[in-house]
Design a protein around this motif. Structure first.
Motif, mmCIF file in Angstrom:
data_model
loop_
_atom_site.group_PDB
_atom_site.id
_atom_site.type_symbol
_atom_site.label_atom_id
_atom_site.label_comp_id
_atom_site.label_asym_id
_atom_site.label_seq_id
_atom_site.Cartn_x
_atom_site.Cartn_y
_atom_site.Cartn_z
ATOM 1 N N TRP A 132 8.656 5.521 -0.893
ATOM 2 C CA TRP A 132 7.436 6.331 -0.946
ATOM 3 C C TRP A 132 7.286 7.088 0.374
ATOM 4 C CZ3 TRP A 132 3.799 5.785 -5.146
ATOM 5 C CH2 TRP A 132 4.151 4.814 -6.086
ATOM 6 N N ASN A 133 7.021 8.384 0.267
ATOM 7 C CA ASN A 133 6.853 9.231 1.443
ATOM 8 C C ASN A 133 5.368 9.327 1.818
ATOM 9 O OD1 ASN A 133 7.486 10.950 3.527
ATOM 10 N ND2 ASN A 133 8.339 12.572 2.248
ATOM 11 N N ARG A 134 5.102 9.696 3.055
ATOM 12 C CA ARG A 134 3.730 9.910 3.505
ATOM 13 C C ARG A 134 3.226 11.255 3.015
ATOM 14 N NH1 ARG A 134 3.604 10.469 9.948
ATOM 15 N NH2 ARG A 134 1.519 11.244 9.435
ATOM 16 N N ASN A 135 1.902 11.477 3.074
ATOM 17 C CA ASN A 135 1.365 12.737 2.545
ATOM 18 C C ASN A 135 1.508 13.884 3.543
ATOM 19 O OD1 ASN A 135 -0.520 11.699 4.307
ATOM 20 N ND2 ASN A 135 -2.297 12.132 3.017
ATOM 21 N N ALA A 143 5.974 5.375 3.812
ATOM 22 C CA ALA A 143 4.732 4.830 3.286
ATOM 23 C C ALA A 143 4.959 3.445 2.686
ATOM 24 C CB ALA A 143 4.133 5.765 2.241
ATOM 25 N N GLU A 144 6.046 3.297 1.938
ATOM 26 C CA GLU A 144 6.352 2.003 1.316
ATOM 27 C C GLU A 144 7.800 2.004 0.850
ATOM 28 O OE1 GLU A 144 4.873 -1.892 0.124
ATOM 29 O OE2 GLU A 144 4.046 -0.290 1.364
ATOM 30 N N VAL A 145 8.406 0.826 0.903
ATOM 31 C CA VAL A 145 9.751 0.641 0.366
ATOM 32 C C VAL A 145 9.714 -0.581 -0.545
ATOM 33 C CG1 VAL A 145 12.178 0.179 0.874
ATOM 34 C CG2 VAL A 145 10.844 1.642 2.408
ATOM 35 N N GLN A 146 10.112 -0.399 -1.782
ATOM 36 C CA GLN A 146 10.124 -1.485 -2.765
ATOM 37 C C GLN A 146 11.556 -1.727 -3.224
ATOM 38 O OE1 GLN A 146 7.498 0.634 -5.413
ATOM 39 N NE2 GLN A 146 5.735 -0.631 -4.857
ATOM 40 N N VAL A 147 11.968 -2.972 -3.156
ATOM 41 C CA VAL A 147 13.329 -3.347 -3.558
ATOM 42 C C VAL A 147 13.211 -4.205 -4.815
ATOM 43 C CG1 VAL A 147 15.466 -4.496 -2.873
ATOM 44 C CG2 VAL A 147 14.082 -3.307 -1.154
ATOM 45 N N PHE A 148 13.678 -3.670 -5.922
ATOM 46 C CA PHE A 148 13.533 -4.365 -7.200
ATOM 47 C C PHE A 148 14.830 -5.092 -7.560
ATOM 48 C CE2 PHE A 148 10.369 -0.934 -7.446
ATOM 49 C CZ PHE A 148 9.236 -1.687 -7.728
ATOM 50 N N ALA A 149 14.691 -6.406 -7.737
ATOM 51 C CA ALA A 149 15.828 -7.251 -8.094
ATOM 52 C C ALA A 149 15.504 -7.991 -9.377
ATOM 53 C CB ALA A 149 16.147 -8.236 -6.970
ATOM 54 N N PHE A 150 16.541 -8.419 -10.083
ATOM 55 C CA PHE A 150 16.341 -9.151 -11.322
ATOM 56 C C PHE A 150 15.681 -10.495 -11.034
ATOM 57 C CE2 PHE A 150 19.888 -6.299 -12.392
ATOM 58 C CZ PHE A 150 19.367 -5.709 -13.538
ATOM 59 N N CYS A 151 14.720 -10.852 -11.860
ATOM 60 C CA CYS A 151 14.000 -12.112 -11.687
ATOM 61 C C CYS A 151 14.980 -13.287 -11.761
ATOM 62 C CB CYS A 151 12.929 -12.261 -12.762
ATOM 63 S SG CYS A 151 11.684 -10.957 -12.749
ATOM 64 N N ASN A 205 0.846 -1.195 0.000
ATOM 65 C CA ASN A 205 0.000 0.000 0.000
ATOM 66 C C ASN A 205 0.878 1.241 0.000
ATOM 67 O OD1 ASN A 205 -1.834 2.051 0.448
ATOM 68 N ND2 ASN A 205 -2.911 1.022 2.109
ATOM 69 N N THR A 206 0.736 2.077 -1.030
ATOM 70 C CA THR A 206 1.576 3.274 -1.169
ATOM 71 C C THR A 206 0.799 4.570 -0.959
ATOM 72 O OG1 THR A 206 1.186 3.369 -3.573
ATOM 73 C CG2 THR A 206 3.062 2.063 -2.815
ATOM 74 N N ASP A 207 -0.410 4.500 -0.395
ATOM 75 C CA ASP A 207 -1.233 5.717 -0.346
ATOM 76 C C ASP A 207 -0.671 6.792 0.577
ATOM 77 O OD1 ASP A 207 -1.886 4.895 2.213
ATOM 78 O OD2 ASP A 207 -4.018 4.589 1.819
ATOM 79 N N GLY A 208 0.152 6.438 1.560
ATOM 80 C CA GLY A 208 0.810 7.438 2.388
ATOM 81 C C GLY A 208 -0.060 8.100 3.425
ATOM 82 N N VAL A 209 -1.264 7.590 3.644
ATOM 83 C CA VAL A 209 -2.172 8.185 4.635
ATOM 84 C C VAL A 209 -1.992 7.439 5.955
ATOM 85 C CG1 VAL A 209 -4.564 8.726 5.217
ATOM 86 C CG2 VAL A 209 -3.793 8.805 2.820
ATOM 87 N N TYR A 210 -1.514 8.127 6.962
ATOM 88 C CA TYR A 210 -1.215 7.482 8.237
ATOM 89 C C TYR A 210 -2.457 6.858 8.873
ATOM 90 C CZ TYR A 210 0.655 6.665 12.886
ATOM 91 O OH TYR A 210 1.036 6.069 14.066
ATOM 92 N N ASP A 211 -3.588 7.549 8.793
ATOM 93 C CA ASP A 211 -4.812 7.050 9.421
ATOM 94 C C ASP A 211 -5.331 5.780 8.766
ATOM 95 O OD1 ASP A 211 -4.754 9.078 11.247
ATOM 96 O OD2 ASP A 211 -6.142 10.391 10.155
ATOM 97 N N ALA A 228 10.345 13.625 -2.142
ATOM 98 C CA ALA A 228 9.097 14.075 -2.764
ATOM 99 C C ALA A 228 7.898 13.480 -2.039
ATOM 100 C CB ALA A 228 9.079 13.685 -4.233
ATOM 101 N N GLY A 229 6.771 14.176 -2.129
ATOM 102 C CA GLY A 229 5.579 13.796 -1.377
ATOM 103 C C GLY A 229 4.885 12.562 -1.895
ATOM 104 N N VAL A 230 3.689 12.320 -1.362
ATOM 105 C CA VAL A 230 2.930 11.110 -1.640
ATOM 106 C C VAL A 230 2.541 11.032 -3.110
ATOM 107 C CG1 VAL A 230 0.690 12.159 -1.152
ATOM 108 C CG2 VAL A 230 1.020 9.722 -0.792
ATOM 109 N N GLY A 231 2.368 9.795 -3.579
ATOM 110 C CA GLY A 231 1.936 9.575 -4.960
ATOM 111 C C GLY A 231 3.069 9.447 -5.940
ATOM 112 N N THR A 232 4.281 9.594 -5.481
ATOM 113 C CA THR A 232 5.437 9.495 -6.363
ATOM 114 C C THR A 232 6.405 8.457 -5.829
ATOM 115 O OG1 THR A 232 5.246 11.841 -6.938
ATOM 116 C CG2 THR A 232 7.333 10.762 -7.440
#
Length: 218
Positions: free
Chosen positions: A102-105, A168-176, A64-70, A135-139
């Motif tokens: 991803w940062n929170r809003n 908000a989220e951390v994604q680690v992309f590795a080669f398949c 979930n990357t929406d960045g809304v704490y609530d 940068a803020g949420v959504g990016t």
């Protein structure tokens, strides 16, 4: 006699390059590079928790990357802590190509001047320092590695007194298919203890056979 008309010969069109070429050889196609988010659902931890029930470290890898704490999907360390950090254990080694943070809003300014490290077996193999506010949420703020590295843990930390770390989220992309699983520890081979050789008991030496004494003739 009416002369027969010359039959018209239709000129076959030259087959198009696209139709005669396999899709993989098309000059306009770009080779597809397969990467996957290897942090999703993995084990996480952080230096402290804000309050019971919210802001836990695992919500940064829940997808979930929406960045809304609530909405319950943003991490939060304890208020005014020193050098707070967050990390994810990838369990096995992966050839990492990029990382998206991803940062929170609200209060997005808290995620500023952070340091991201990739380690393998406890040794740092890559370090990235971000200057300023993320940068803020959504990016998806993508950190593209200049050279892929193999790592099994990713850590994000901010330094200073009275700091709060929220993600908000951390994604680690590795080669398949780049996962490196540790070799199973082989059990030491145990040689069976040789039983002592027992020699058969020697047969007792037979004593001389006594001839019966002849009785005197009467």
């Amino acid at each position: 006699i009416e002369a027969s008309s010359t039959p018209s010969v239709a000129v076959s069109s030259t087959p198009s390059l696209h139709s005669s070429m396999s899709p993989s050889m098309s000059p306009s196609s770009t080779p597809t590079i397969c990467v996957e988010n290897v942090a999703l659902g993995k084990l996480t931890e952080q230096s402290s928790n804000y309050q019971p029930g919210t802001g836990f470290s695992d919500v940064a890898v829940d997808g979930n990357t929406d960045g809304v704490y609530d909405n319950g999907s943003v991490t939060h360390t304890y208020t005014s802590s020193k050098d707070p950090w967050w990390s994810v254990d990838l369990e096995n080694g992966y050839l990492i190509e990029s990382i998206a943070v991803w940062n929170r809003n609200a209060y997005s300014e808290r995620l500023a001047d952070f340091v991201l490290t990739i380690s393998r077996d406890g040794v740092d193999v890559y370090t990235y320092t971000h200057a300023g506010v993320l940068a803020g949420v959504g990016t998806a703020n993508e950190i593209k590695l200049s050279q892929p590295v193999t790592g099994d843990k990713v850590k994000i930390q901010i330094f200073g007194e009275e700091r709060i770390l929220s993600l908000a989220e951390v994604q680690v992309f590795a080669f398949c298919g780049s996962e490196i699983t540790p070799s199973p520890t082989s059990s030491p081979s145990i040689k069976p203890t040789a039983l002592p050789t027992v020699s058969p008991t020697a047969s007792p030496t037979a004593g001389p056979t006594a001839s019966p004494t002849a009785l005197p003739t009467v």
